[in-house]
Design a protein around this motif. Sequence first.
Motif, PDB file in Angstrom:
ATOM      1  N   LEU A  70       0.860  -1.176   0.000  1.00 41.22           N
ATOM      2  CA  LEU A  70       0.000   0.000   0.000  1.00 41.22           C
ATOM      3  C   LEU A  70       0.900   1.231   0.000  1.00 41.22           C
ATOM      4  CD1 LEU A  70      -2.653  -1.111   2.640  1.00 41.22           C
ATOM      5  CD2 LEU A  70      -2.967  -0.974   0.178  1.00 41.22           C
TER       6      LEU A  70
ATOM      7  N   SER B 258      -6.912  -5.530   1.804  1.00 43.87           N
ATOM      8  CA  SER B 258      -7.287  -4.609   0.726  1.00 43.87           C
ATOM      9  C   SER B 258      -7.412  -5.342  -0.605  1.00 43.87           C
ATOM     10  CB  SER B 258      -6.244  -3.489   0.627  1.00 43.87           C
ATOM     11  OG  SER B 258      -6.554  -2.604  -0.428  1.00 43.87           O
ATOM     12  N   TYR B 259      -6.483  -6.268  -0.862  1.00 45.45           N
ATOM     13  CA  TYR B 259      -6.527  -7.044  -2.108  1.00 45.45           C
ATOM     14  C   TYR B 259      -7.771  -7.936  -2.142  1.00 45.45           C
ATOM     15  CZ  TYR B 259      -5.305 -10.590  -5.568  1.00 45.45           C
ATOM     16  OH  TYR B 259      -5.334 -11.452  -6.639  1.00 45.45           O
TER      17      TYR B 259
ATOM     18  N   LYS C 269     -10.525  -7.470  -0.621  1.00 44.53           N
ATOM     19  CA  LYS C 269     -11.692  -6.602  -0.778  1.00 44.53           C
ATOM     20  C   LYS C 269     -11.907  -6.245  -2.244  1.00 44.53           C
ATOM     21  CE  LYS C 269     -13.374  -2.012   0.539  1.00 44.53           C
ATOM     22  NZ  LYS C 269     -13.022  -0.746   1.225  1.00 44.53           N
ATOM     23  N   ASN C 270     -10.819  -6.048  -2.975  1.00 42.57           N
ATOM     24  CA  ASN C 270     -10.927  -5.676  -4.390  1.00 42.57           C
ATOM     25  C   ASN C 270     -11.389  -6.840  -5.264  1.00 42.57           C
ATOM     26  OD1 ASN C 270     -10.102  -3.043  -3.882  1.00 42.57           O
ATOM     27  ND2 ASN C 270      -7.931  -3.535  -4.148  1.00 42.57           N
TER      28      ASN C 270
ATOM     29  N   LEU D  28      -7.885   3.412   5.702  1.00 44.49           N
ATOM     30  CA  LEU D  28      -7.737   2.900   4.337  1.00 44.49           C
ATOM     31  C   LEU D  28      -9.066   2.446   3.741  1.00 44.49           C
ATOM     32  CD1 LEU D  28      -4.513   0.782   4.960  1.00 44.49           C
ATOM     33  CD2 LEU D  28      -4.655   2.885   3.612  1.00 44.49           C
TER      34      LEU D  28
ATOM     35  N   ILE E 137     -11.003   0.105   5.044  1.00 43.49           N
ATOM     36  CA  ILE E 137     -11.154  -1.334   5.276  1.00 43.49           C
ATOM     37  C   ILE E 137     -11.975  -1.544   6.552  1.00 43.49           C
ATOM     38  CG2 ILE E 137      -9.925  -3.475   5.806  1.00 43.49           C
ATOM     39  CD1 ILE E 137      -7.531  -2.341   4.261  1.00 43.49           C
TER      40      ILE E 137
END
Length: 364
Positions: free
Chosen positions: A104, A121-122, A124-125, A148, A150
């Motif tokens: 990040l 984060s990955y 979530k994408n 962020l 999240i």
Amino acid sequence: MAKKNSATKLFVLDTNVLMHDPSSIFRFEEHDIYLPMVTLEELDNNKKGVSEVARNARQTSRNLEEIIGTNEESLEKGRSLGIKGNTHVTGKLFLQTTALPHDLPMLAGSKADNQILGIVSYLKNIHPDRQVILVSKDINIRIKARALGIAAEDYFNDKVLEDTEMLYTGITELPEDFWEKHSKDMESWQENGRMFYRLTGPMCPNFSVNEFIFYEFDKPFHAIVRKISGKTATLEIIKDFINGKHNIWGINARNREQNFALNLLMDPDIDFVTLLGQAGTGKTLLTLAAGLAQTLDKKIYNEIIMTRVTVPVGEDIGFLPGTEEEKMTPWMGALEDNLDVLNKTDEEAGEWGRAATQDLIRSR
């Protein structure tokens, strides 16, 4: 990782959750669990030693091994968490099996927390239609996660309920029309000097055994539930410890709640009683009075064992010199104070009698 119904959530567990509660992976019911590789590395780094954290790390590793087993199927499909008697758990466990982009821009370096945030984060994408949530006991990583965008949560499963209004109170106030709905076919009788009622009505199934019920209208009624069978409940009229004739070691109840407490404490058929209340509401005094009365007067019990958590008020007093009794003296102040109160209530004994009683109590 295989696609899953978007109604279920994907929880990514931080290492501190697993080291705090090794069974946490079984606490998420129908939802899935994802463990990054860095989490497994941290578990391995903390498994040595005799501390609780080390024991929990080893137990977590054993749980993971049992879940994964010797099945040679790809871990990308996940492993069922419904093992070890956890048949209500329908979620799956997923482990990181490939290198994932976890960098990040605003979180430089290879710090474990930053790697976990990058992986969340990955995930979530690649799962836009599914809630991906980080679970951690670390407040700082939760703050960074929210910065962020999240979703992050604390692990609450083992926490004591803080909202006392949600706790079981042990008492129920009856509505004004209670007798209109429950007096039909009512039975009453006396047994060994105790008064019983058997009622049938819509409220009876909601009662609990040893729960107090009270009616405070034209004719006050205080009773304890002794038995429940369908829509029928058997009630017993409680003893009035507010009345001076029914004192316990010179102590009388000063309100309805203390009266309920003394009825529980003086009932030898009830083996376990919990009292919840603010400081100064008489919990220790009532308990000690009931214990002394049943041990020294009624001879129901042989001894009283009092335990308490040694939590200091203010700064920790540290290690104390002296014998075991001398070390415990600062912690037993509440007991000593209540014993003094109980001894002073015995007016007929005089100073010598009170001193003898106190020596007797302390010597047992």
